[in-house]
Enzyme design. Structure first.
Site, PDB file in Angstrom:
ATOM      1  NE  ARG A  57      14.575  38.545  76.226  1.00  0.00           N
ATOM      2  CZ  ARG A  57      15.344  38.908  77.266  1.00  0.00           C
ATOM      3  NH1 ARG A  57      15.276  39.076  78.434  1.00  0.00           N
ATOM      4  NH2 ARG A  57      16.464  39.644  76.776  1.00  0.00           N
ATOM      5  CB  ALA A 103      17.711  46.267  69.505  1.00  0.00           C
ATOM      6  CB  CYS A 143      -6.379  14.302  69.821  1.00  0.00           C
ATOM      7  SG  CYS A 143      -7.170  14.433  71.642  1.00  0.00           S
ATOM      8  CG  LEU A 178      24.845  32.503  67.594  1.00  0.00           C
ATOM      9  CD1 LEU A 178      26.065  30.850  67.371  1.00  0.00           C
ATOM     10  CD2 LEU A 178      24.932  31.742  69.699  1.00  0.00           C
ATOM     11  CD  GLU A 233     -10.658  19.911  70.775  1.00  0.00           C
ATOM     12  OE1 GLU A 233     -10.253  19.872  69.903  1.00  0.00           O
ATOM     13  OE2 GLU A 233     -10.060  19.774  72.410  1.00  0.00           O
TER      14      GLU A 233
END
Length: 376
Positions: free
Chosen positions: A194, A164, A79, A307, A53
């Site tokens: 990433r 992958a 905010c 993992l 803003e």
């Protein structure tokens, strides 16, 4: 209303320009319109700098436009509190804005509707829920952290797990050889994932076998995400490649190291985590909770089958990103996930989010059916 949607869509496109830089703050865009003419636009670039803003108001002034009576289109509720910068709701009021169209309420408990209320109390017309779902996609990690905080739960970052694989779901030969399954276009796409991540997590086995860089190589001035190594037994040694590269590395373990690793080009720290019950492995939820307290919004897990399987089995993954190459590695090759299921009712189902070609590979994006999904 159609014009509101058009201008909000532009604000969302502006917000995306901060995709790699705003963390731990949300990505936000703002467009100022007066008499159906765009007089100013801006987006949040990085924490500590002006919010969207403020930047849009400054842009309008630089162009020689008066902001009194203008409409502001903002992708996230302005905010209402003092942080590193003054509250944007007050900035819009001071600029003479007469109407504010917001995409969604800010889930931050410090805002949570107070910004819109401040604007209404000052006599501004406020319209919310304009392209809310599209705006929510800008900030899945911020929304997840803040929503959990608002529900008085220990906040967690948004977790993507990238793999992958071959057509038969394999990620490496039995020897560990894995370069390269996918093509250069897919690997370039991974660099973008990433770059938008606040942290990248991998396991000790991945470091010992693949010796990865775990960094962003899109351009020289890219923000480097925090690199986290899950190393319960402190097996990673100081000669790993990632310790020679600039950035910060955290080694996570439930027990103190025997010797500390130091690096010339990077900052290395140790993070003590809780241990999982009945063993000495890192408690992955506790690790994510500690990362969230550091303002980590989005985590990318790039690791091996063990993992990766643990993250999935413990329901800690919000999104799977799988690049599938048109090749077969065979039944002796390593699987994508170590999930030793033996019954059909153990299967874990996911929801399709996106499927597209990237070069000669398929990029598959799936969302968890039981975990967090970004929402307005």
């Amino acid at each position: 209303m159609s014009r509101d949607i058009e201008y909000m869509a532009l604000a969302i496109r502006l917000a995306k320009q901060g995709l790699f830089t705003t963390s731990p703050n949300p990505r936000v865009g703002c467009v100022l319109v007066k008499h159906d003419e765009i007089i100013g636009q801006g987006f949040h670039i990085k924490a500590g700098d002006g919010h969207a803003e403020v930047n849009a108001i400054a842009d309008a002034k630089q162009r020689g436009h008066a902001t009194v009576g203008a409409t502001a289109y903002v992708t996230l509720e302005p905010c209402s509190h003092f942080g590193r910068t003054p509250p944007c709701s007050q900035g819009l009021i001071d600029a003479g804005i007469s109407r504010v169209v917001g995409a969604m309420t800010d889930p931050n408990p410090a805002v949570a509707g107070n910004g819109f209320n401040m604007l209404r109390a000052a006599g501004l017309e406020v319209v919310d829920n304009c392209l809310a779902a599209e705006s929510a996609k800008l900030n899945p990690g911020f929304i997840k952290r803040m929503t959990m905080a608002g529900e008085h739960k220990a906040p967690l970052p948004y977790v993507r797990l990238k793999m992958a694989t071959s057509l038969d779901g394999r990620t490496a030969m039995q020897s560990g050889e894995s370069q390269w399954i996918t093509g250069p276009e897919a690997r370039a796409e991974v660099q973008k994932i990433r770059a938008q991540s606040c942290a990248i997590i991998c396991g000790a086995d991945s470091v010992l076998i693949d010796d990865p860089s775990m960094n962003v190589r899109i351009k020289a001035d890219s923000r480097q995400p925090l690199r986290v190594i899950v190393d319960s037994q402190h097996r990673v040694t100081a000669n790993a490649k990632l310790f020679t590269l600039a950035g910060k590395v955290i080694i996570a373990s439930p027990k103190a190291p025997v010797t500390n690793i130091t690096g010339q080009n990077c900052e290395i720290a140790y993070l003590k985590t809780q241990a999982q019950s009945n063993n000495t492995q890192v408690d992955l939820r506790n690790l994510l909770e500690q990362l969230a307290t550091q303002g980590i919004n989005e985590v990318l897990v790039e690791t091996g089958a063990t993992l990766a399987g643990a993250f999935v089995e413990q329901n800690l993954v919000d999104e799977l990103v799988i690049f599938t190459a048109p090749t077969l590695l065979g039944s002796d090759a390593r699987p994508a996930f170590n999930l030793p299921f033996n019954k059909m009712d153990q299967q874990i189902r996911w929801s399709w989010d996106d499927v597209r070609m990237v070069g000669n590979d398929l990029k598959l994006v799936l969302k968890s059916q039981t975990g967090f999904n970004e929402k307005a």
